[in-house]
Write a protein that holds these residues in place. Sequence first.
Motif, PDB file in Angstrom:
ATOM      1  N   ASP A   1     -58.800   0.814  34.801  1.00 35.47           N
ATOM      2  CA  ASP A   1     -57.467   0.259  35.041  1.00 35.47           C
ATOM      3  C   ASP A   1     -57.535  -1.246  35.294  1.00 35.47           C
ATOM      4  O   ASP A   1     -56.689  -2.000  34.811  1.00 35.47           O
ATOM      5  N   THR A   2     -58.533  -1.691  36.038  1.00 34.68           N
ATOM      6  CA  THR A   2     -58.686  -3.116  36.313  1.00 34.68           C
ATOM      7  C   THR A   2     -58.956  -3.892  35.024  1.00 34.68           C
ATOM      8  O   THR A   2     -58.353  -4.949  34.782  1.00 34.68           O
ATOM      9  N   ALA A   3     -59.823  -3.369  34.178  1.00 32.29           N
ATOM     10  CA  ALA A   3     -60.121  -4.035  32.911  1.00 32.29           C
ATOM     11  C   ALA A   3     -58.907  -4.046  31.990  1.00 32.29           C
ATOM     12  O   ALA A   3     -58.614  -5.058  31.338  1.00 32.29           O
ATOM     13  N   LEU A   4     -58.179  -2.927  31.942  1.00 35.95           N
ATOM     14  CA  LEU A   4     -56.985  -2.835  31.101  1.00 35.95           C
ATOM     15  C   LEU A   4     -55.944  -3.872  31.515  1.00 35.95           C
ATOM     16  O   LEU A   4     -55.386  -4.580  30.674  1.00 35.95           O
ATOM     17  N   GLY A   5     -55.673  -3.961  32.803  1.00 35.58           N
ATOM     18  CA  GLY A   5     -54.693  -4.922  33.301  1.00 35.58           C
ATOM     19  C   GLY A   5     -55.140  -6.360  33.125  1.00 35.58           C
ATOM     20  O   GLY A   5     -54.348  -7.234  32.747  1.00 35.58           O
ATOM     21  N   SER A   6     -56.411  -6.621  33.374  1.00 38.13           N
ATOM     22  CA  SER A   6     -56.923  -7.990  33.249  1.00 38.13           C
ATOM     23  C   SER A   6     -56.877  -8.487  31.813  1.00 38.13           C
ATOM     24  O   SER A   6     -56.620  -9.669  31.567  1.00 38.13           O
ATOM     25  N   SER A   7     -57.108  -7.595  30.857  1.00 41.17           N
ATOM     26  CA  SER A   7     -57.062  -8.024  29.454  1.00 41.17           C
ATOM     27  C   SER A   7     -55.664  -8.498  29.075  1.00 41.17           C
ATOM     28  O   SER A   7     -55.508  -9.501  28.377  1.00 41.17           O
ATOM     29  N   VAL A   8     -54.644  -7.802  29.553  1.00 43.66           N
ATOM     30  CA  VAL A   8     -53.264  -8.208  29.266  1.00 43.66           C
ATOM     31  C   VAL A   8     -52.920  -9.473  30.050  1.00 43.66           C
ATOM     32  O   VAL A   8     -52.353 -10.426  29.502  1.00 43.66           O
ATOM     33  N   GLN A   9     -53.273  -9.504  31.331  1.00 37.34           N
ATOM     34  CA  GLN A   9     -52.948 -10.657  32.173  1.00 37.34           C
ATOM     35  C   GLN A   9     -53.557 -11.935  31.597  1.00 37.34           C
ATOM     36  O   GLN A   9     -52.964 -13.010  31.699  1.00 37.34           O
TER      37      GLN A   9
END
Length: 95
Positions: free
Chosen positions: A15-23
């Motif tokens: 989840d952290t990687a998924l969100g960081s990629s978009v951010q």
Amino acid sequence: MIGSVHGGIITTLLDTALGSSVQSLLGAGRVATTMDSPDTVPPPGEVAVGKVFAVAHVVHAGRRTATSEAKLVDAQGTVYATGTSTLMILEDDPR
């Protein structure tokens, strides 16, 4: 020691990687928030695996939503878990 890692830790890494990629694509004043958890419920990991890395990329980035994919891999590239997520893109609250 039980020799395993709770699946919730693996989900948190994804989840952290998924969100960081978009951010990473958003400009100042915009934030992304998860609309759903990674869609793959991973099995518990084994401690003997050693270091793992969460690698993610954005599949689609629109004005209001984005989708990303991630995988949890070791140094040799072995995939231990995968996930996708949809995120909502919002204007940052200046408070």
